[in-house]
Write an enzyme that holds these catalytic residues in place. Structure first.
Site, short mmCIF file in Angstrom:
data_model
loop_
_atom_site.label_atom_id
_atom_site.label_comp_id
_atom_site.label_asym_id
_atom_site.label_seq_id
_atom_site.Cartn_x
_atom_site.Cartn_y
_atom_site.Cartn_z
N GLY A 186 0.88 -1.24 0.12
CA GLY A 186 0.07 0.07 0.02
C GLY A 186 1.03 1.32 -0.03
O GLY A 186 0.43 2.22 0.50
N SER A 187 2.06 1.50 -0.46
CA SER A 187 2.78 2.26 -0.68
C SER A 187 2.18 3.67 -1.66
O SER A 187 2.30 4.77 -1.14
CB SER A 187 4.49 2.13 -0.80
OG SER A 187 4.52 1.91 -2.14
N ASN A 188 1.65 3.05 -2.50
CA ASN A 188 0.92 3.77 -3.46
C ASN A 188 -0.44 4.60 -2.87
O ASN A 188 -0.60 5.79 -3.06
CB ASN A 188 0.56 3.47 -4.79
CG ASN A 188 1.95 2.96 -5.69
OD1 ASN A 188 2.26 4.09 -6.12
ND2 ASN A 188 2.29 1.85 -5.57
N LEU B 26 -10.41 -7.49 -12.80
CA LEU B 26 -11.74 -7.12 -12.67
C LEU B 26 -12.69 -7.63 -14.04
O LEU B 26 -12.11 -6.99 -14.99
CB LEU B 26 -11.95 -5.78 -12.32
CG LEU B 26 -11.34 -5.30 -10.62
CD1 LEU B 26 -11.30 -4.14 -10.78
CD2 LEU B 26 -12.19 -6.10 -9.85
N ASN C 219 -5.77 2.20 -13.34
CA ASN C 219 -4.88 1.27 -12.97
C ASN C 219 -3.50 1.99 -12.95
O ASN C 219 -3.07 2.51 -14.02
CB ASN C 219 -4.80 -0.18 -13.73
CG ASN C 219 -3.82 -0.96 -13.34
OD1 ASN C 219 -3.80 -1.42 -11.99
ND2 ASN C 219 -3.42 -1.70 -14.20
N HIS D 100 0.60 0.79 -13.26
CA HIS D 100 1.42 -0.28 -13.88
C HIS D 100 2.83 -0.38 -13.79
O HIS D 100 3.28 0.78 -14.69
CB HIS D 100 0.72 -1.13 -14.94
CG HIS D 100 1.47 -2.32 -15.56
ND1 HIS D 100 1.67 -3.63 -14.63
CD2 HIS D 100 2.31 -2.75 -16.36
CE1 HIS D 100 2.25 -4.46 -15.28
NE2 HIS D 100 2.65 -3.99 -16.37
N ASP E 151 -3.61 -4.99 -17.65
CA ASP E 151 -2.58 -3.70 -17.77
C ASP E 151 -2.75 -2.95 -19.33
O ASP E 151 -1.49 -2.70 -19.47
CB ASP E 151 -1.08 -4.14 -17.48
CG ASP E 151 -1.33 -4.92 -16.15
OD1 ASP E 151 -1.92 -4.12 -15.02
OD2 ASP E 151 -0.41 -5.87 -15.69
N GLU F 51 6.41 5.74 -9.67
CA GLU F 51 4.81 5.47 -9.40
C GLU F 51 4.25 6.29 -8.48
O GLU F 51 3.12 6.88 -8.80
CB GLU F 51 4.72 3.92 -8.91
CG GLU F 51 5.15 2.88 -9.74
CD GLU F 51 4.74 1.61 -8.98
OE1 GLU F 51 3.71 0.86 -9.91
OE2 GLU F 51 5.08 1.04 -8.23
C1 GRF Z 1 3.24 -1.39 -7.50
O1 GRF Z 1 4.46 -1.58 -7.98
C2 GRF Z 1 2.16 -1.46 -8.61
O2 GRF Z 1 2.35 -0.93 -9.62
C3 GRF Z 1 1.93 -2.91 -8.51
O3 GRF Z 1 2.09 -3.52 -7.55
C4 GRF Z 1 3.01 -2.71 -6.53
C5 GRF Z 1 2.04 -2.32 -5.37
O4 GRF Z 1 3.26 -1.61 -4.56
N1 GRF Z 1 1.04 -3.47 -9.51
P1 GRF Z 1 2.19 -0.96 -3.20
O5 GRF Z 1 1.26 -2.03 -2.53
O6 GRF Z 1 1.50 0.25 -3.65
O7 GRF Z 1 3.35 -0.57 -2.51
#
Ligand code: GRF
Length: 195
Positions: free
Chosen positions: A16-18, A95, A109, A111, A152, A181
């Site tokens: 969940g870093s994003n 999905l 999404n 990727h 993707d 990202e």
């Molecule tokens: C990211 O590299 C995303 O693009 C990929 O999985 C990873 C998830 O990272 N599909 P996080 O859970 O957001 O840290």
């Protein structure tokens, strides 16, 4: 409901870093948005803890072999939340139209590869391997809309090339990729939220 802020639901499967990057961007006002819910496909996803720390409601939908039923249930959960956008941020489940038909032009999404390259899991690792074999010189990150069941794949909203360096470890490349990202996802969502 705050009418000036877009409502985001973030779907995760792991760290969940994003998600964290989105939460932080909302907090500092870079995103005119709020994360109204987090959904995880995996009860052990650390992103659930991030949601809890920020008081964001979360929901776990463990994998189920009946894809259509799963997708209908997920759509039924999300509809009342009235999301403007549903962000797949490390969501590891395809999905189907049973879900997507309810949210046209709302599913986004992320990727860790450029369009039409390394679709599916372990994209960074596969790009790294291809670089070691002299097949590519760069990889990248993209953010795209999800209109259908393509993996993707979908209209590209943003992309950024990431150069690869001889002698760099996979861990170091992964770290640079994740930094891109976090920034690209937030910038793309910011543009959508201001539109
Ligand atoms: C990211 O590299 C995303 O693009 C990929 O999985 C990873 C998830 O990272 N599909 P996080 O859970 O957001 O840290």
């Amino acid at each position: 409901m705050n009418p000036t802020k877009k409502r985001l639901v973030v779907l995760i499967s792991g760290n969940g870093s994003n998600l964290q990057a989105i939460i932080d961007a909302c907090a500092r006002g870079q995103l005119q948005a709020e994360v109204v819910a987090v959904v995880a496909s995996n009860a052990k996803a650390y992103g659930l803890e991030r949601a809890r720390q920020h008081g964001i409601p979360s929901y776990v939908m463990p994998k189920d072999s009946d894809r259509a039923a799963y997708d209908r249930a997920l759509a039924a959960y999300l509809k009342p939340l009235q999301p403007d956008y549903i962000v797949l941020a490390g969501w590891l489940r395809l999905l189907s139209m049973h879900f997507l038909q309810h949210f046209p032009q709302q599913v986004i999404n992320l990727h860790p590869a450029l369009p039409a390259t390394f679709a599916g899991l372990h994209a960074i690792e596969r790009a790294y391997e291809a670089f070691q074999q002299g097949k590519i010189k760069y990889t990248g990150v993209m953010v795209h809309a999800v209109p259908d069941e393509g993996v993707d794949d979908g209209p590209v909203l943003a992309q950024e090339v990431v150069a690869m360096h001889a002698g760099e470890s996979l861990a170091a490349l992964s770290e640079r990729m994740h930094a891109v990202e976090h920034r690209l996802l937030v910038e793309t969502l910011a543009a959508l939220c201001f539109a």
